[in-house]
Design an enzyme around this catalytic site. Structure first.
Site, mmCIF file in Angstrom:
data_model
loop_
_atom_site.group_PDB
_atom_site.id
_atom_site.type_symbol
_atom_site.label_atom_id
_atom_site.label_comp_id
_atom_site.label_asym_id
_atom_site.label_seq_id
_atom_site.Cartn_x
_atom_site.Cartn_y
_atom_site.Cartn_z
ATOM 1 N N HIS A 1 27.720 6.916 -12.822
ATOM 2 C CA HIS A 1 28.514 6.799 -11.588
ATOM 3 C C HIS A 1 29.423 5.575 -11.626
ATOM 4 C CE1 HIS A 1 26.661 10.073 -9.232
ATOM 5 N NE2 HIS A 1 25.518 9.731 -9.810
ATOM 6 N N ASP B 1 20.791 6.504 -10.634
ATOM 7 C CA ASP B 1 20.618 7.962 -10.565
ATOM 8 C C ASP B 1 21.540 8.694 -11.531
ATOM 9 O OD1 ASP B 1 22.692 6.930 -8.844
ATOM 10 O OD2 ASP B 1 23.030 8.984 -8.181
ATOM 11 N N GLU B 2 21.136 9.875 -11.872
ATOM 12 C CA GLU B 2 21.963 10.835 -12.605
ATOM 13 C C GLU B 2 22.737 10.219 -13.770
ATOM 14 O OE1 GLU B 2 23.100 13.964 -9.085
ATOM 15 O OE2 GLU B 2 24.207 12.091 -9.113
ATOM 16 N N SER B 3 22.061 9.385 -14.551
ATOM 17 C CA SER B 3 22.748 8.745 -15.682
ATOM 18 C C SER B 3 22.668 9.652 -16.902
ATOM 19 C CB SER B 3 22.108 7.380 -15.962
ATOM 20 O OG SER B 3 22.268 6.554 -14.840
#
Ligand code: TNX
Length: 519
Positions: free
Chosen positions: A269, A332-334
Site C-alpha cells: 500500500h 496488511d495485504e503485502s
C-alpha cells in the site's frame, strides 16, 4: 346500550388522557432514545426546563470542567438562542441551573459519569473531564430533537427527570477514515470528529497513506505530498494536510476527548511513496502515480538501508505531531513482499515505533512477526492471525470486515460501497458481540472496537454519511454498552426514534427498511 357505549368511551379515553399525562414528562426523555444505551437509567417522573435564565455552574475545583461547561453552552446556543453563562459556584442550592462537577469517585473510571435531572436542576458529575464530556452528549440526546437545529427554534427545552450512571465497556472505541483513496479536507474531518464525539467514541484512526495518495506533510521528504499527494482514486486532485493543519485536527479531536491514531501503511500500500522517491524502489525507478482500486501490488524495498532511514524520518515527524500513544504501521495485504522479507521488515518498524516511545498497531497480518510488548493487532479478516497475536500476549482491536466495515454496501442496490466481505444491513452491523465472534478471542483479549470507513467509492461528506449512518451508532453501542440488555429488536426502536435527530443534524443517512423510523 348507547349510554353504555358512551360511558365506556368516556372511561377509555380518560384512561388514555391520564396515562398520557402521567407519562408525558418521562416520555419526553425516555431513555429509549439514548445511543449508546447507558449502563443504568431510571426515570423519576420530573422534568427540568432549560430557559434563558439557566446558568451552567462548575462545582468545586474546575479541573477541566469549565471548558466542558463552555462546550455545552455552545452546543445549546444555536437552537435555543440562549447565551448560558458558565461560572463557578460553591454549592448546587440555587434551582434552575446546570451543575458540572469533577468528583473523587474513581469507580466511574476515566470516561464514566453520573447524571441527575430533577425539576430543580441538572447535576452532571464525573471522575475525569472525559466523563463530563460524554455526559454532555447524553444531555444533548435527552433534549428535544430541535436542539440539533442550526437556527433558533421556538419550543420548551425540557429534559425528562432521570438518574443515569454510565461508563464504557471497552476502553478503545474507534472509527477509521481512509483519507488516502480519496482525500477529505480538514473541515470534513472535523465534522467526522463531531459525529464520533456525539456517540462517545474516543479514537479516530486516520489512514494517511496508500497506493493512491500520501496525505501528511513530512518536511524531510517533501515529494511525498507535492507529488505523492497530488491525485486520488479516479484521478482527482487529491490533497494533503500540512503539519499545521494536522496539529489543528489533533487539537480539535483532543478537545472532544478523541485521540487521533495516524496510520502509515507499509510495506505494501505504498505506491504513492514509491512514485515520489525512486530510491525506495529495489530497481531505483520511481513508479507511476496510481488512481485505480487494486490492492497488493506495491512494496517498499525491504533490503535497502534508505528504506529504514525513510521510515525513521516519517515516524519521527509523525511522533512530534502525535500526543496520543499509538502509531499504526499497517502491514496488511503485502502480497508484493515475500514473507521472508515481510517478517524482519515489520519487526524493524516496530522497533522504530518503540524507539519513539509509541505503541504500534498493525493489521492482523502483523502477528506473523514477533510482536513487541503492547503492540495491538487489528482483526479485520484473518482469525488465525488474530489468535496468533493473542498467543503472543497481544490485545486485539476488533474490526471484522464482514460486520464492522462501513464501506461495505447495505445491499446490492447501495449507491456506494464494496461488497467483498459482505453486504451489511443495519441489523447485521449491530448483531454481533466482539467478545464471542472469534473462538479463542475473549473480552480480556480485546483492546477495543473500531469501525473502518475505506474510501475507494466515496469522495464527499454526504457519501461518508450515507455509508456511516445508520450503522455507526450501532458500533458505538457495541463498544460502549453492556452486552446484557443489547438486542436488535429493542435497539431498532431506539434507532428509529433517533432518525429525526440525525435529520436535524443534517446527516444524510440511508433509510434502511429494517428500521421502524419515527418522524
Ligand atoms: C481491505 S482492510 C483493505 C483495504 C481496502 C478495503 C476495502 C485492510 C486492512 N485492507 O486496503 O480499502 O479492504 O474494503
Amino acid at each position: 346500550m348507547r349510554l353504555q357505549y358512551l360511558l365506556l368511551f368516556i372511561f377509555v379515553s380518560s384512561i388514555g388522557i391520564t396515562s398520557c399525562k402521567n407519562n408525558s414528562e418521562t416520555a419526553l426523555i425516555d431513555a429509549a432514545n439514548l445511543i449508546p444505551k447507558p449502563v443504568s437509567v431510571t426515570s423519576n417522573g420530573e422534568a427540568f426546563e432549560i430557559t434563558d435564565a439557566t446558568s451552567i455552574y462548575i462545582l468545586g475545583e474546575p479541573q477541566g470542567a469549565t471548558e466542558i461547561g463552555q462546550y455545552l453552552a455552545e452546543k445549546l446556543r444555536p437552537a435555543t438562542g440562549f447565551k448560558l453563562a458558565v461560572s463557578n459556584a460553591a454549592d448546587n442550592a440555587k434551582p434552575g441551573n446546570i451543575y458540572l462537577e469533577i468528583k473523587a469517585d474513581s469507580t466511574l473510571g476515566n470516561e464514566g459519569y453520573e447524571l441527575h435531572v430533577s425539576k430543580d436542576k441538572i447535576t452532571l458529575s464525573a471522575y475525569k473531564p472525559a466523563g463530563l464530556f460524554h455526559g454532555v452528549q447524553t444531555i444533548r440526546q435527552l433534549l428535544p430533537v430541535a436542539i440539533e437545529s442550526p437556527s433558533v427554534q421556538q419550543t420548551s427545552w425540557k429534559i425528562a427527570g432521570t438518574d443515569i450512571r454510565d461508563y464504557p465497556l471497552y476502553h478503545l472505541r474507534g472509527s477509521m477514515l481512509d483519507v488516502a483513496r480519496h482525500f477529505f479536507g480538514p473541515n470534513d474531518v472535523k465534522r467526522y470528529i463531531d459525529l464520533l464525539a456525539y456517540y462517545k467514541i474516543n479514537l479516530l484512526h486516520l489512514h494517511l497513506s496508500d497506493d493512491q495518495g500520501w496525505r501528511i506533510e513530512i518536511k524531510s521528504w517533501p515529494n511525498l505530498t507535492t507529488h505523492g499527494g497530488s491525485t486520488q482514486v479516479g484521478g482527482g486532485k487529491g490533497g494533503f494536510y500540512t503539519q499545521e493543519e494536522y496539529k489543528d485536527l489533533v487539537k480539535y479531536a483532543a478537545d472532544r476527548f478523541i485521540t487521533i491514531v495516524p496510520e502509515i501503511d507499509m510495506p505494501g500500500h505504498t505506491n504513492a511513496a514509491l512514485a515520489s522517491y525512486p530510491e525506495l524502489n529495489c530497481n531505483d525507478t520511481a513508479t507511476q502515480l496510481y488512481i485505480g482500486i487494486e490492492v497488493g501490488f506495491s512494496s517498499f524495498c525491504t533490503k535497502k538501508d534508505i528504506t529504514y532511514k525513510f521510515i525513521d524520518d516519517v515516524l519521527r515527524e509523525l511522533t512530534a505531531l502525535t500526543p496520543g500513544p499509538y502509531l499504526h504501521i499497517g502491514g496488511d495485504e503485502s502480497h508484493a513482499t515475500k514473507k521472508e522479507d515481510y517478517i524482519p521488515f515489520m519487526s524493524k518498524v516496530q522497533e522504530i515505533v518503540k524507539k519513539y516511545g509509541k505503541t504500534a498497531i498493525g493489521w492482523d497480518e502483523i502477528a506473523l512477526t514477533t510482536l513487541q510488548p503492547g503492540t495491538i493487532a487489528q482483526f479485520w479478516a484473518d482469525s488465525a492471525n488474530s489468535k496468533e497475536a493473542v498467543r503472543q500476549g497481544a490485545k486485539i482491536m476488533m474490526s471484522p470486515a464482514n460486520k464492522a466495515y462501513m464501506d461495505m454496501q447495505y445491499d446490492s442496490t447501495s449507491k456506494f460501497g464494496l461488497h467483498w466481505a459482505a453486504y451489511i444491513e443495519v441489523d447485521s452491523a449491530y448483531s454481533w458481540n466482539p467478545a464471542t465472534l472469534v473462538n479463542g478471542i475473549g473480552f480480556e483479549n480485546i483492546a477495543g472496537v473500531e469501525a473502518p470507513l475505506w474510501s475507494e467509492t466515496i469522495s464527499k461528506m454526504d457519501d461518508i454519511e450515507y455509508l456511516m449512518f445508520p450503522r455507526f451508532p450501532g458500533y458505538a453501542e457495541i463498544a460502549w454498552s453492556p452486552e446484557k440488555g443489547r438486542g436488535w429488536d429493542e435497539y431498532k426502536v431506539r434507532l428509529g426514534k433517533h432518525g429525526s435527530r440525525m435529520k436535524a443534524m443534517g446527516i444524510d443517512f440511508y433509510k434502511s427498511a429494517k428500521v421502524p423510523w419515527v418522524e
